[in-house]
Enzyme design. Sequence first.
Site, PDB file in Angstrom:
ATOM      1  N   GLU A 113       0.770  -1.243   0.019  1.00  0.00           N
ATOM      2  CA  GLU A 113      -0.006  -0.080   0.090  1.00  0.00           C
ATOM      3  C   GLU A 113       0.908   1.110  -0.103  1.00  0.00           C
ATOM      4  OE1 GLU A 113      -2.194  -0.431   3.517  1.00  0.00           O
ATOM      5  OE2 GLU A 113      -3.409  -2.367   2.889  1.00  0.00           O
ATOM      6  N   PRO A 114       1.721   1.326  -0.952  1.00  0.00           N
ATOM      7  CA  PRO A 114       2.720   2.661  -0.956  1.00  0.00           C
ATOM      8  C   PRO A 114       1.907   3.921  -1.194  1.00  0.00           C
ATOM      9  CG  PRO A 114       2.835   1.416  -3.105  1.00  0.00           C
ATOM     10  CD  PRO A 114       2.026   0.621  -2.305  1.00  0.00           C
ATOM     11  N   GLY A 115       2.311   5.249  -0.622  1.00  0.00           N
ATOM     12  CA  GLY A 115       1.316   6.125  -1.063  1.00  0.00           C
ATOM     13  C   GLY A 115       2.637   7.216  -1.118  1.00  0.00           C
ATOM     14  N   ARG A 116       3.284   7.557  -0.273  1.00  0.00           N
ATOM     15  CA  ARG A 116       4.126   8.774  -0.097  1.00  0.00           C
ATOM     16  C   ARG A 116       5.382   8.419  -1.103  1.00  0.00           C
ATOM     17  NH1 ARG A 116       5.572  11.870   4.154  1.00  0.00           N
ATOM     18  NH2 ARG A 116       4.291  10.504   5.507  1.00  0.00           N
ATOM     19  N   CYS A 156      -4.071  33.385   9.878  1.00  0.00           N
ATOM     20  CA  CYS A 156      -3.880  34.101  11.225  1.00  0.00           C
ATOM     21  C   CYS A 156      -3.514  33.097  12.226  1.00  0.00           C
ATOM     22  CB  CYS A 156      -4.961  34.854  11.488  1.00  0.00           C
ATOM     23  SG  CYS A 156      -5.726  36.151  10.049  1.00  0.00           S
ATOM     24  N   TYR A 189       0.040  14.040   0.564  1.00  0.00           N
ATOM     25  CA  TYR A 189      -0.365  14.570   1.839  1.00  0.00           C
ATOM     26  C   TYR A 189      -0.366  15.901   1.624  1.00  0.00           C
ATOM     27  CZ  TYR A 189       0.288   9.881   3.156  1.00  0.00           C
ATOM     28  OH  TYR A 189       0.021   8.307   2.986  1.00  0.00           O
TER      29      TYR A 189
HETATM   30  N1  LLP Z   1      -1.644   1.866   4.255  1.00  0.00           N
HETATM   31  C1  LLP Z   1      -2.269   2.546   5.274  1.00  0.00           C
HETATM   32  C2  LLP Z   1      -3.147   1.520   6.078  1.00  0.00           C
HETATM   33  C3  LLP Z   1      -2.063   3.690   5.758  1.00  0.00           C
HETATM   34  O1  LLP Z   1      -2.466   4.120   6.712  1.00  0.00           O
HETATM   35  C4  LLP Z   1      -1.051   4.565   5.274  1.00  0.00           C
HETATM   36  C5  LLP Z   1      -0.731   5.892   5.536  1.00  0.00           C
HETATM   37  C6  LLP Z   1      -0.689   3.980   3.962  1.00  0.00           C
HETATM   38  C7  LLP Z   1      -0.898   2.924   3.615  1.00  0.00           C
HETATM   39  C8  LLP Z   1       0.488   4.834   3.010  1.00  0.00           C
HETATM   40  O2  LLP Z   1       1.646   5.161   3.762  1.00  0.00           O
HETATM   41  P1  LLP Z   1       2.769   5.811   2.843  1.00  0.00           P
HETATM   42  O3  LLP Z   1       3.391   4.733   2.136  1.00  0.00           O
HETATM   43  O4  LLP Z   1       2.250   6.911   2.370  1.00  0.00           O
HETATM   44  O5  LLP Z   1       3.720   6.016   4.002  1.00  0.00           O
HETATM   45  N2  LLP Z   1      -0.288  12.718   6.644  1.00  0.00           N
HETATM   46  C9  LLP Z   1       0.927  12.221   6.878  1.00  0.00           C
HETATM   47  C10 LLP Z   1       1.063  10.704   6.686  1.00  0.00           C
HETATM   48  C11 LLP Z   1       0.002   9.938   7.227  1.00  0.00           C
HETATM   49  C12 LLP Z   1       0.158   8.327   6.426  1.00  0.00           C
HETATM   50  C13 LLP Z   1      -1.127   7.891   7.038  1.00  0.00           C
HETATM   51  N3  LLP Z   1      -1.179   6.523   6.760  1.00  0.00           N
HETATM   52  C14 LLP Z   1       2.113  13.111   6.242  1.00  0.00           C
HETATM   53  O6  LLP Z   1       1.521  13.918   5.657  1.00  0.00           O
HETATM   54  O7  LLP Z   1       3.302  12.624   6.371  1.00  0.00           O
END
Ligand code: LLP
Length: 423
Positions: free
Chosen positions: A278-281, A348, A377
């Site tokens: 589940e990669p996001g960032r 503000c 994000y």
């Molecule tokens: N899977 C689950 C169940 C998650 O909760 C998350 C992120 C991901 C995958 C993706 O994680 P990643 O590969 O993107 O690290 N808003 C914060 C990051 C919150 C991440 C929450 N969960 C920021 O701006 O750093």
Amino acid sequence: MNHFEVRGGELHCESVPLSRIADEVGTPVYVYSRATFERHYTVFRDALVQAGVVAPLVAYAVKANSNVSVLRILGDLGAGADTVSEGEIRRALAAGIPGERIVFSGVGKTRSEIAFALKAGVSEINVESEPELKLVAAVAEELQLRAPIVFRVNPDVAAGGHAKIATGKAENKFGVSFAEAARLYVNASNHPHLNPLGVACHIGSQITDLAPFEAAFRKMRGLAESLRAEGLTVERLDLGGGLGVPYFNQPDPPAPAAYAAMVAKVVEGLPDIRLAFEPGRVIAANAGVLLASVIHLHERPEGRKFLVLDAAMNDLIRPAMYDSFHDIRPVRETDADPVPLDVVGPVCETGDTFTRERLLPPMGPGDRVAFMSAGAYGAAMASEYNSRPLVPEVLVDGDRFAIIRKRPTYEEMLADEVPGEWR
Ligand code: LLP
């Protein structure tokens, strides 16, 4: 690698000068590089395949950047979607990502969201607690379906770039314990409307070290083996997201190839298992920037210099919320000696400070800057705080660009607000 670079003294996204986008669309605006999204997804997936992982499901974490055009780019390459709400499932479906590539995660799914997900034919519902298991079973029975479920386990491993984004410790709200997972798995296996497929974990975000991943994944393998030893069917192992990206004040994260090699080593010799991620960032962060203009430079008598931008914490909340560091680059290069500047927005709150005493070339009204690594994000967490219309998004593809979310007008921003009937 990304496609933001200086050409002829000016920062470009692929072949488009950022100043052109600022002129035509206005600022603040998020700008994304299609080639970078494609590259990051492909590098991640290919690393897994090359390490020997057969047919991984790379379910991109929609929360990182949920623009439908972005989802379509990734979906067209074969990505799935990791979702945490009906809204995210709807976005994934709108982008053409089929239900069988959609994962539904999250600690508080509602009855109607579960029903929606089941009807959409999602690939797995990641169950995070016993009450949720009961709710999924009840909804599946009502719909006369068999719900494909995976238990999200909390591996009790500390990881993540900031306490607010660490999820894998027992004190966090996410997932069931190993003991609970074993008990619930047996219950689910005997339930006519539940189809337990496997187990999942996600330990945190912006992780720059392989050790916590490896520790968690080894525990997950152990759990899969012990469930199998009890005669249960375990065919899926969802290893979550969390791989970090380079931010300038943090250690460089491992490359996807090193991550993939570690994964392959951990699951070596475990037969008939399909891995999900589940990669996001790692896919989105460096595929986008937030482009802003300088409103003015405010110099206080005691010498502190505030660079006031037209972008604010409501557009990019990460520095205020996690103290995160975003490189800030002037769109036009200059030879001027850098000076320490506090870069702030017009909201503000003192928290509306992107950085303090950052060395930047002196700038004045109308100059533009780009916040780097803002593709994840960034827009997804934006709000209208201080009644600032939601920040728009632009996608660049080679030498052309398109607005993929328009800037709302003030009329549109106010349109949904209606007086109470009693007024
Ligand atoms: N899977 C689950 C169940 C998650 O909760 C998350 C992120 C991901 C995958 C993706 O994680 P990643 O590969 O993107 O690290 N808003 C914060 C990051 C919150 C991440 C929450 N969960 C920021 O701006 O750093």
